[in-house]
Design a protein around this motif. Structure first.
Motif, short mmCIF file in Angstrom:
data_model
loop_
_atom_site.label_atom_id
_atom_site.label_comp_id
_atom_site.label_asym_id
_atom_site.label_seq_id
_atom_site.Cartn_x
_atom_site.Cartn_y
_atom_site.Cartn_z
N ASP A 181 0.86 -1.19 0.00
CA ASP A 181 0.00 0.00 0.00
C ASP A 181 0.90 1.24 0.00
O ASP A 181 1.06 1.90 1.02
N PRO A 182 1.50 1.55 -1.16
CA PRO A 182 2.43 2.69 -1.24
C PRO A 182 1.81 4.02 -0.82
O PRO A 182 2.49 4.85 -0.21
N ALA A 183 0.53 4.22 -1.12
CA ALA A 183 -0.13 5.48 -0.76
C ALA A 183 -0.15 5.66 0.76
O ALA A 183 0.08 6.77 1.27
N ARG A 184 -0.42 4.58 1.45
CA ARG A 184 -0.45 4.64 2.92
C ARG A 184 0.95 4.88 3.47
O ARG A 184 1.12 5.61 4.45
N ALA A 185 1.94 4.27 2.84
CA ALA A 185 3.32 4.48 3.27
C ALA A 185 3.74 5.92 3.07
O ALA A 185 4.38 6.53 3.94
N LYS A 186 3.38 6.49 1.92
CA LYS A 186 3.70 7.90 1.64
C LYS A 186 3.07 8.82 2.67
O LYS A 186 3.69 9.79 3.14
#
Length: 241
Positions: A181-186
Motif C-alpha cells: 500500500d504505497p499510498a499509505r506508506a507515503k
C-alpha cells in the motif's frame, strides 16, 4: 545424554557444568582454506559407525557466496548442492535429465530486522516501520529474489505454508499488511516530513555474495524510494564455515 558418560562421577553430580574434554561423536568436522575453502568430515575411530562400507572422510568445497556455487550442479560437479538461483530451471533443466530436482523447504523467514534501540530514532519509530512494511511488494521480492521458489513472508513472522495452522490470515488482512500500500506508506512518511523528493536516509546491513539477497534488496530499494526512503546497503563479509 549417554548413561555411560553422565551416569557416574563428576558428570553425574554436575551435569550442567561438567566439561567433556573428549566428546564422542560419529564424525568430526574441520574447515581449511588451502588452496580454497573446504570442509571435511572424518570418521571418529573410537565411536564411528561399525556399519560397512566404512567412510573414513567426506570432503567438499564450502562456498562463501552463491556465484561460484551456482553452475556446479549443471556441470555435474556434485550430486547435491544448495545454490540459490532465481532461474533454477535454467541451472538444472529437467529436459537434460529426469533426475534433476529442486526443493526449497519453507523452514524460516528471510526478512528485514529494524534496529529498535531508541538511539536509532528512525527505525525505532513505529510509523517508519509501518511505512516500510506497507511499501514492500513481498510477492515481487519472492519472484525476483528466488524465482518464487519460496513464498513471500508475512507480517506475523509465521513461516507458511509449513505452519499454516498458526497463521491468522484474517488478522494480517485486517491490518492491511497482506498487500503493498504505497499510498499509505507515503502518508505516514509525509507526516514525519519525508517525501520522494526529500527522502529519509536509511542503511541496511547485508552479506556480500548472497545473490538472492542482492536481488531482493534491489526490489525493496525501489519500493522504498517510491514512497520517500533512500535505502543504502552496507555489506559485510560472509561467515566462514
Amino acid at each position: 545424554m549417554p548413561e555411560h558418560v553422565f551416569g557416574k562421577g563428576e558428570a553425574a553430580s554436575k551435569p550442567d557444568t561438567w566439561v567433556d574434554k573428549s566428546p564422542s561423536a560419529p564424525a568430526r568436522s574441520r574447515s581449511t582454506r588451502a588452496p580454497r575453502t573446504t570442509s571435511s568430515t572424518r570418521r571418529t575411530p573410537t565411536t564411528g559407525s561399525r556399519a560397512k562400507p566404512y567412510i573414513q572422510k567426506v570432503e567438499y568445497p564450502a562456498y562463501l557466496d552463491n556465484g561460484p556455487c551456482q553452475p556446479r550442479p549443471r556441470q555435474r560437479q556434485g550430486p547435491v548442492g544448495e545454490p540459490v538461483h532465481p532461474r533454477h530451471q535454467a541451472v538444472l533443466p529437467r529436459d537434460k535429465s529426469p533426475d534433476n530436482h529442486t526443493w526449497s523447504p519453507p523452514v524460516l523467514n528471510v526478512g528485514i530486522y529494524p534496529n529498535l534501540d531508541p538511539s536509532h530514532k528512525n527505525t525505532s519509530n513505529l510509523k517508519v516501520r509501518q511505512a516500510i512494511s506497507y511499501a514492500i511488494d513481498r510477492e515481487k521480492v519472492s519472484q525476483i529474489g528466488v524465482g518464487g521458489q519460496e513464498p513471500a513472508a508475512n507480517q506475523s513472522g509465521i513461516v507458511t505454508p509449513t505452519f499454516d495452522k498458526y497463521y491468522d490470515k484474517a488478522a494480517v488482512e485486517k491490518a492491511g499488511y497482506d498487500k503493498p500500500d504505497p499510498a499509505r506508506a507515503k502518508k505516514l512518511l509525509a507526516g514525519l516530513g519525508y517525501t520522494p523528493d526529500k527522502p529519509l536516509e536509511l542503511s541496511i546491513i547485508t552479506i556480500t555474495g548472497y545473490t538472492d539477497w542482492d536481488a531482493s534488496l534491489k526490489v525493496i530499494k525501489q519500493n522504498l524510494k517510491a514512497v520517500g526512503i533512500d535505502l543504502s546497503p552496507s555489506r559485510t563479509s560472509p561467515s566462514r564455515p
